[in-house]
Design a protein around this motif. Structure first.
Motif, short mmCIF file in Angstrom:
data_model
loop_
_atom_site.label_atom_id
_atom_site.label_comp_id
_atom_site.label_asym_id
_atom_site.label_seq_id
_atom_site.Cartn_x
_atom_site.Cartn_y
_atom_site.Cartn_z
N LEU A 155 0.83 -1.20 0.00
CA LEU A 155 0.00 0.00 0.00
C LEU A 155 0.87 1.26 0.00
N PHE A 156 1.91 1.25 0.80
CA PHE A 156 2.86 2.37 0.83
C PHE A 156 3.41 2.62 -0.57
N THR A 157 3.79 1.55 -1.27
CA THR A 157 4.39 1.67 -2.60
C THR A 157 3.41 2.25 -3.60
N TRP A 158 2.16 1.82 -3.57
CA TRP A 158 1.16 2.35 -4.50
C TRP A 158 0.93 3.85 -4.28
N ILE A 159 0.85 4.25 -3.03
CA ILE A 159 0.68 5.69 -2.75
C ILE A 159 1.91 6.46 -3.23
N TYR A 160 3.07 5.93 -2.94
CA TYR A 160 4.35 6.54 -3.37
C TYR A 160 4.36 6.76 -4.89
N LEU A 161 3.96 5.75 -5.66
CA LEU A 161 3.97 5.86 -7.12
C LEU A 161 2.90 6.81 -7.64
N LEU A 162 1.68 6.65 -7.16
CA LEU A 162 0.57 7.45 -7.68
C LEU A 162 0.74 8.93 -7.36
N VAL A 163 1.25 9.23 -6.18
CA VAL A 163 1.47 10.64 -5.83
C VAL A 163 2.50 11.27 -6.77
N ILE A 164 3.59 10.57 -7.03
CA ILE A 164 4.62 11.10 -7.92
C ILE A 164 4.07 11.34 -9.32
N VAL A 165 3.37 10.35 -9.87
CA VAL A 165 2.84 10.46 -11.24
C VAL A 165 1.77 11.55 -11.34
N CYS A 166 0.82 11.52 -10.42
CA CYS A 166 -0.29 12.49 -10.48
C CYS A 166 0.18 13.93 -10.29
N PHE A 167 1.05 14.14 -9.31
CA PHE A 167 1.51 15.51 -9.07
C PHE A 167 2.45 15.99 -10.16
N ALA A 168 3.19 15.08 -10.78
CA ALA A 168 4.03 15.48 -11.91
C ALA A 168 3.16 16.00 -13.05
N ILE A 169 2.06 15.30 -13.33
CA ILE A 169 1.15 15.75 -14.39
C ILE A 169 0.48 17.06 -14.00
N LEU A 170 0.03 17.18 -12.75
CA LEU A 170 -0.63 18.42 -12.31
C LEU A 170 0.31 19.62 -12.40
N PHE A 171 1.53 19.46 -11.94
CA PHE A 171 2.49 20.56 -12.02
C PHE A 171 2.86 20.84 -13.48
N GLY A 172 2.93 19.78 -14.29
CA GLY A 172 3.22 19.98 -15.70
C GLY A 172 2.14 20.80 -16.39
N LEU A 173 0.88 20.46 -16.12
CA LEU A 173 -0.24 21.22 -16.69
C LEU A 173 -0.23 22.65 -16.17
N GLY A 174 0.13 22.82 -14.89
CA GLY A 174 0.20 24.16 -14.33
C GLY A 174 1.27 25.02 -14.98
N VAL A 175 2.43 24.42 -15.24
CA VAL A 175 3.51 25.15 -15.91
C VAL A 175 3.08 25.59 -17.31
N ASN A 176 2.39 24.70 -18.03
CA ASN A 176 1.91 25.08 -19.37
C ASN A 176 0.85 26.18 -19.30
N ALA A 177 0.00 26.10 -18.27
CA ALA A 177 -1.06 27.09 -18.15
C ALA A 177 -0.49 28.47 -17.77
N ILE A 178 0.49 28.48 -16.87
CA ILE A 178 1.09 29.74 -16.45
C ILE A 178 1.97 30.32 -17.54
N GLY A 179 2.61 29.44 -18.29
CA GLY A 179 3.50 29.90 -19.36
C GLY A 179 4.86 30.33 -18.85
N ILE A 180 5.49 29.48 -18.01
CA ILE A 180 6.82 29.81 -17.51
C ILE A 180 7.82 29.83 -18.66
N ASN A 181 8.56 30.91 -18.77
CA ASN A 181 9.55 31.04 -19.83
C ASN A 181 10.76 30.17 -19.52
N VAL A 182 11.23 29.49 -20.54
CA VAL A 182 12.40 28.62 -20.41
C VAL A 182 13.58 29.30 -21.07
N LYS A 183 14.69 29.37 -20.32
CA LYS A 183 15.90 29.97 -20.86
C LYS A 183 16.38 29.15 -22.05
#
Length: 407
Positions: A262-290
């Motif tokens: 159970l610990f491992t499933w939470i560990y994996l799902l949190v990483i994957v889900c939050f990576a996607i959420l932050f990724g979508l947020g970065v695209n929505a905000i439009g952070i400039n990349v050097k």
């Protein structure tokens, strides 16, 4: 070839000053911050322990394999299961060296969002584990957490910063730099737009590739920057920078064995889900990349060379990497004559100096062990003393590594 070499030169010159500084800070943290400092704030089963685990883990330069024995050691010292989860999730995503390297290639926006994302992801994952994982589902392993190093503090800082750490990540860093330079000259512009203009599709493709692989948080930076130049969305690049270093197939198996399903499933799902959420947020905000210094094959000879300071830093970094990796290769293929009352065992699953230390700590209190030395490059554990092989096997496997017996 000329454009490839020039592209590689520019990437190395951009990263070298920040990497050298980051390695130094990492060495200072390693030597001057005692292990007891971390255990002091992670032993309580509450939200503050979870927060402290993430805050303390973000600057540490630990990869996804090195963080596991450290986390298990914290668990041995009675750190809460939520704090262990928070530390496991937040720590490998970034470190002081990768934050500075991210700033050098991708700009201030990404340098800020990476540690923030790691912190938020770690805290949320730890809180979920505290709420959902029963105490007896997160197995506690036994073993000492003492790691003694010889020499004065300055020599220990420099040795860890510019030798041990480069031995640990130097190979993957070189691969990342080579791949980044190759991407710049070999992949057509806006390549990723050909398989789908949907950023979410790009993120899913990146996750499929990045999650099972062993990706270095620092070595992945030039690759992500180069892919952005070829059409990958900044959000998808952030997904790679978050999920890739945070987890790999080997770490999944070790976490499953040490901490429970159970610990491992939470560990994996949190990483994957939050990576996607932050990724979508970065695209929505439009952070400039050097933008990276691209090299046009048609006019490679006219490309402006980097400044003197950056060239010197690049030369110093290159020499340090060559020395550290040459010594690592030398250690791997040289075999010292066995001392009296010494046995050499094969241990698989070690990837860095932190893994070596974890294996040594696991066996050092076993009756009959006078001294222990582990080598990740040779996959060996050398034991001096009449210790029983079965006791060694049980201790090594409890620490999350594979014991193969005598060589």
């Amino acid at each position: 070839m000329e454009s490839f070499l020039l592209s590689l030169l520019h990437v190395v010159c951009e990263m070298a000053p920040y990497l050298l500084l980051g390695f130094l800070i990492a060495g200072i943290l390693h030597v001057f911050v005692p292990q007891g400092f971390y255990r002091k704030y992670l032993s309580k089963d509450n939200k503050f322990a979870v927060l402290w685990a993430a805050l303390l883990g973000v600057p540490l330069p630990l990869c996804s394999c090195g963080v596991i024995p450290t986390a298990i050691g914290l668990r041995n010292e009675k750190a809460s299961k939520g704090a262990v989860a928070s530390f496991l999730i937040a720590t490998p995503q970034t470190g002081i060296d990768s934050i500075l390297a991210t700033f050098s290639l991708m700009g201030l926006g990404f340098a800020i969002i990476r540690p923030v994302a790691a912190l938020v992801t770690g805290v949320c994952g730890g809180l979920l584990v505290n709420r959902l994982v029963p105490e007896d589902d997160a197995a506690i392993t036994s073993g000492s957490s003492c790691d003694v190093e010889s020499g004065n503090k300055l020599s220990r800082v420099l040795r860890y910063a510019y030798f041990k750490m480069i031995q640990d990540i130097g190979g993957r860093l070189v691969i990342g730099l080579l791949v980044a330079a190759l991407i710049q000259v070999a992949i057509p512009d806006e390549f990723f737009l050909h398989f789908g203009k949907e950023p979410l599709l790009q993120m899913l493709v990146i996750l499929i590739v990045a999650v099972p692989m062993y990706i270095c948080s620092t070595g992945s930076i030039p690759v992500a920057a180069a892919l952005i130049m070829k059409g990958l969305s900044p959000g998808a690049a952030l997904v790679m920078l978050m999920a890739g270093p945070a987890v790999n197939l080997a770490s999944i198996l070790v976490v499953r064995k040490a901490m429970g399903r159970l610990f491992t499933w939470i560990y994996l799902l949190v990483i994957v889900c939050f990576a996607i959420l932050f990724g979508l947020g970065v695209n929505a905000i439009g952070i400039n990349v050097k933008p990276m210094a691209a090299v046009d094959p048609c006019c490679a000879a006219e490309t402006v060379m980097p400044g003197t300071f950056k060239l010197v830093c690049a030369i110093v970094l290159t020499l340090l990497i060559l020395f550290a990796l040459t010594m690592k290769l030398f250690e791997r293929f040289t075999h010292k004559a066995a001392e009296p009352d010494t046995a050499v065992y094969t241990v698989e699953g070690m990837h860095c100096s932190h893994c070596e230390a974890a294996v040594c700590r696991a066996v050092e209190d076993i009756p009959g062990v006078e001294s222990a030395k582990a080598s990740a490059s040779r996959k060996t554990l050398t034991i001096k003393g009449p210790a029983a092989e079965e006791a060694l096997r049980a201790a090594v496997e409890k620490a999350g590594y594979t014991f193969k017996g005598k060589k």
